[in-house]
Design an enzyme around this catalytic site. Structure first.
Site, PDB file in Angstrom:
ATOM      1  N   HIS A 194       0.824  -1.212   0.000  1.00 46.64           N
ATOM      2  CA  HIS A 194       0.000   0.000   0.000  1.00 46.64           C
ATOM      3  C   HIS A 194       0.844   1.241   0.000  1.00 46.64           C
ATOM      4  CE1 HIS A 194      -3.555  -2.244   1.895  1.00 46.64           C
ATOM      5  NE2 HIS A 194      -3.712  -2.102   0.612  1.00 46.64           N
ATOM      6  N   ARG A 301     -18.168  16.053  -4.995  1.00 48.83           N
ATOM      7  CA  ARG A 301     -18.522  15.015  -4.007  1.00 48.83           C
ATOM      8  C   ARG A 301     -18.901  15.684  -2.693  1.00 48.83           C
ATOM      9  NH1 ARG A 301     -13.915  11.971  -6.534  1.00 48.83           N
ATOM     10  NH2 ARG A 301     -14.681   9.905  -7.090  1.00 48.83           N
ATOM     11  N   ARG A 337     -23.146  16.314  -6.603  1.00 53.58           N
ATOM     12  CA  ARG A 337     -23.679  14.968  -6.343  1.00 53.58           C
ATOM     13  C   ARG A 337     -24.250  14.940  -4.934  1.00 53.58           C
ATOM     14  NH1 ARG A 337     -19.961   9.682  -6.682  1.00 53.58           N
ATOM     15  NH2 ARG A 337     -19.230  10.409  -4.656  1.00 53.58           N
ATOM     16  N   GLU A 437     -23.408   3.274 -11.849  1.00 54.95           N
ATOM     17  CA  GLU A 437     -22.321   2.566 -11.153  1.00 54.95           C
ATOM     18  C   GLU A 437     -22.786   1.221 -10.607  1.00 54.95           C
ATOM     19  OE1 GLU A 437     -20.762   5.168  -8.144  1.00 54.95           O
ATOM     20  OE2 GLU A 437     -22.726   5.854  -7.491  1.00 54.95           O
ATOM     21  N   ASN A 460     -15.469   3.495 -10.936  1.00 55.96           N
ATOM     22  CA  ASN A 460     -14.827   2.891  -9.757  1.00 55.96           C
ATOM     23  C   ASN A 460     -15.754   1.842  -9.147  1.00 55.96           C
ATOM     24  OD1 ASN A 460     -12.938   4.889 -10.161  1.00 55.96           O
ATOM     25  ND2 ASN A 460     -13.704   6.202  -8.523  1.00 55.96           N
ATOM     26  N   ASP A 461     -16.990   2.247  -8.934  1.00 53.10           N
ATOM     27  CA  ASP A 461     -17.942   1.303  -8.348  1.00 53.10           C
ATOM     28  C   ASP A 461     -18.435   0.297  -9.375  1.00 53.10           C
ATOM     29  OD1 ASP A 461     -18.257   1.779  -5.562  1.00 53.10           O
ATOM     30  OD2 ASP A 461     -19.084   3.735  -6.050  1.00 53.10           O
ATOM     31  N   ARG A 471     -13.521  -2.775  -4.125  1.00 54.13           N
ATOM     32  CA  ARG A 471     -12.485  -1.837  -4.560  1.00 54.13           C
ATOM     33  C   ARG A 471     -11.511  -1.495  -3.433  1.00 54.13           C
ATOM     34  NH1 ARG A 471     -16.141   3.645  -5.445  1.00 54.13           N
ATOM     35  NH2 ARG A 471     -14.320   4.894  -4.965  1.00 54.13           N
ATOM     36  N   CYS A 508     -16.712   9.602 -14.724  1.00 55.67           N
ATOM     37  CA  CYS A 508     -16.018  10.360 -13.675  1.00 55.67           C
ATOM     38  C   CYS A 508     -15.270   9.468 -12.689  1.00 55.67           C
ATOM     39  CB  CYS A 508     -17.000  11.274 -12.953  1.00 55.67           C
ATOM     40  SG  CYS A 508     -18.399  10.431 -12.243  1.00 55.67           S
TER      41      CYS A 508
HETATM   42  C1  PEP Z   1     -17.233   6.035  -9.014  1.00 58.45           C
HETATM   43  O1  PEP Z   1     -17.748   5.135  -8.350  1.00 58.45           O
HETATM   44  O2  PEP Z   1     -16.605   5.841 -10.070  1.00 58.45           O
HETATM   45  C2  PEP Z   1     -17.313   7.437  -8.567  1.00 58.45           C
HETATM   46  C3  PEP Z   1     -16.912   8.430  -9.322  1.00 58.45           C
HETATM   47  O3  PEP Z   1     -17.800   7.667  -7.319  1.00 58.45           O
HETATM   48  P1  PEP Z   1     -16.980   7.400  -5.964  1.00 58.45           P
HETATM   49  O4  PEP Z   1     -15.585   7.055  -6.365  1.00 58.45           O
HETATM   50  O5  PEP Z   1     -17.095   8.646  -5.178  1.00 58.45           O
HETATM   51  O6  PEP Z   1     -17.721   6.253  -5.381  1.00 58.45           O
HETATM   52 MG    MG Z   2     -19.162   5.636  -6.833  1.00 55.28          MG
END
Ligand code: PEP
Ligand code: MG
Length: 578
Positions: A194, A301, A337, A437, A460-461, A471, A508
């Site tokens: 890490h 965010r 958001r 997501e 990401n999600d 993740r 994003c």
């Molecule tokens: C995502 O999930 O890609 C995202 C942009 O939201 P967060 O990373 O804040 O969950």
């Molecule tokens: Mg997300």
């Protein structure tokens, strides 16, 4: 006399500075058996040390902002989980009660046992996870020995120094970076750790597994850390300094070359115009982004406002933050958001009440907002009141079903009516978007497009839910791959459906700012990207090298690819390098 020590480059770059030697924390451990009468008190000491270590981590978590919060936060959460592991605490407690160990001796024995288990593992990635156990137990030891605070104080003097240590925990690295340390040389460790991942994201050169440095370097020695070649040079000679200057010149030139792209349009090599937006968590992000020439804020965010606050922020406090975001954007659109708490985002405000067995699949994002209408309505009112300060779009996280978005729209309309009655000037109409997501939202995107004005893909999600790979779980690092064909297929589908419906779609997640993904996303037909501000120039540069027409033709083969390697090879086969 000049000497070199080889080390494994874990984060690139070079640094010249004075050595600050930090011997591995040595705790004088009393191994004499504990008398019966002291057992209860010793268990209590142990529990207090765990509590202090937990509080240290929570404190660190609270202090982190922006990109750092995302990077380090994951590590801290992983370490915090280890601290909460009932087997770990129970094992140590049992050694005190039944084996008459003193707390420090029991912790050390546990540490040695667990690290030995990890050392036996064949997989180098898993083997490196032993470091996490080491760091977590060192924290508890440190709390036991009450050494932590003295250590923190020493940090203030580290500007311009190269830390030479046995190993360093991710949270400490974040502190060190913010105190001006130039580079890190660790006697042990692995590039998979890490800490190494974090050093890369902090642009902090780092060498690991550097043999002999702890024994042979002295405090104050002049040293050159070369993260390109993988060596530390002590008492560097003229040729080393010349190499360092060349590297400095080259990286400065690269920085200047990129700086010229500030304010420029973003176009592919064949002239297709793209739009780069910024992700923002704090007012500084918005200011930075504006100077780089972005099309707007693609993701603001709001949960960080909640996480940095003791208790819930009031309507007025939120209004001020959103208004400042809109004013800071100077007329560019800002996509706010709504609250995305739950799962990996710690709940400092105390909103998530019940502990959930599967938090990532639990009450998070809009699910939480709709279950806590008072909190949600306060936020919506604050957002609506800020709307007269600039163009505003509202984005809803973790939407699974179109009906959730419809319910949010109903609440927005209700808040608008109430505010107008109270004398506020609130527009009749707001652009309302859904984060895509959750795989169900992606696969059923036609229904979402009927009720949403725009889409924002949260890759990401989306990646974690498609691959069923948490993740935040470092053990699944190899499985968590946004370049997996299954992820690409879903991205391609969502982008194509949004384009067909003539609704804006932005991506994003982290890959939006990753130059390695630029050709893939251009191939899939993405026009709008939202990323951390410090990614904007590099990504503008990477995108300008993409030949869109050629990449678009690659789509059928990209979607038939069997694995990430095939995808990388396909992209490389058409990528323009100059
Ligand atoms: C995502 O999930 O890609 C995202 C942009 O939201 P967060 O990373 O804040 O969950
Ligand atoms: Mg997300």
């Amino acid at each position: 006399m000049r000497r070199t020590f080889p080390g494994h480059p874990a984060a690139p770059g070079m640094a010249l500075g004075r050595v600050r030697l930090e011997q591995p924390a040595r705790f004088s451990i009393d191994t004499s058996p504990l008398p019966d009468a002291e057992i209860d008190a010793e268990v209590a000491r142990l529990e207090r040390a765990f509590a202090v270590a937990r509080e240290d981590m929570a404190e660190l978590r609270r202090k982190l902002h922006g990109a750092l919060a995302r990077e380090v936060g994951e590590f801290i959460d992983a370490h915090a989980q280890l601290l909460d592991d009932p087997d770990l605490i129970e094992g140590v407690r049992a050694m005190i009660r039944r084996g008459h160990y003193r707390a420090a001796a029991a912790l050390k024995a546990q540490r040695d046992r667990l690290v030995a288990v990890f050392d036996e593992m064949d997989d180098p990635y898993l083997r490196s996870r032993g470091e996490d156990v080491d760091h977590v137990i060192a924290r508890v030891q440190s709390a036991l020995a009450r050494q932590a605070s003295a250590e923190e104080k020493k940090l203030a003097t580290r500007v311009g120094e190269i830390l030479v240590t046995d190993s360093v925990a991710p949270g400490e690295l974040a502190h060190l970076a913010s105190h001006g340390i130039l580079a890190v040389v660790a006697g042990s460790g692995s590039p998979y750790s890490h800490t190494a991942i974090l050093a890369r994201s902090l642009h902090l050169p780092m060498l690991v597994n550097a043999d002999g440095v702890l024994e042979d370097l002295r405090d104050g020695d002049l040293a050159l850390v070369d993260g390109v070649r993988g060596e530390v040079v002590v008492h560097p000679a003229a040729q080393d300094l010349a190499r360092y200057r060349t590297w400095q010149r080259d990286s400065l030139r690269e920085g200047q070359r990129l700086a010229e792209l500030a304010g420029a349009e973003t176009r592919t090599r064949d002239g297709h115009q793209l739009r780069l937006f910024a992700n923002a968590e704090r007012p500084e992000d918005i200011e930075r982004a504006r100077n780089l020439g972005v099309a707007g804020i693609g993701l603001y965010r709001t949960e960080f406002l909640f996480l940095a606050h003791d208790g819930l922020p009031t309507e007025n406090e939120q209004f001020t933050a959103y208004r400042d975001a809109l004013l800071g954007a100077g007329g560019l659109p800002v996509t706010i958001r709504t609250l995305d708490l739950g799962a990996d985002k710690a709940d400092a405000a105390g909103l998530v009440t019940a502990a959930e067995p599967n938090p990532a699949l639990g009450v998070r994002g809009v699910r939480l907002s709709l279950r806590q209408p008072d909190v949600f309505i306060t936020q919506l009112r604050a957002i609506l009141r800020a709307s007269c300060y600039g163009p505003l779009r509202i984005l809803v996280p973790m939407v699974t079903d179109a009906a959730e978005l419809t319910e949010v729209r109903r609440l927005i309309e209700e808040c608008g009516r109430d505010l107008r009655t109270a004398g506020f000037e609130i527009p009749e109409q707001f652009d309302l978007g859904a984060m895509i997501e959750v795989p169900a939202a992606a696969l059923n995107v036609r229904a979402m497009l009927e009720v949403a004005d725009f889409l924002a893909i949260g890759s990401n999600d989306l990646t974690q839910y498609i691959l069923a790979a948490d993740r935040n779980n470092d053990q699944l690092g190899k499985l968590y791959r946004p370049a997996h064909p299954a992820v690409l297929r879903m991205l391609a589908y969502v982008i194509a459906r949004a384009r067909a419906a003539r609704k804006p779609v932005c991506l994003c997640g982290e890959i939006a700012g990753d130059p390695a993904f630029a050709p893939i996303l251009v191939a899939l037909g993405l026009d709008d990207f939202s990323m951390q501000p410090d990614r904007i120039l590099g990504q503008r540069d990477a995108l300008s090298r993409c030949e869109r027409k050629t990449l678009r033709k690659l789509v059928p083969r990209l979607l038939r690819a069997r694995g990430s390697e095939e995808i990388a090879a396909l992209v490389a086969s058409v990528q323009v390098t100059a």
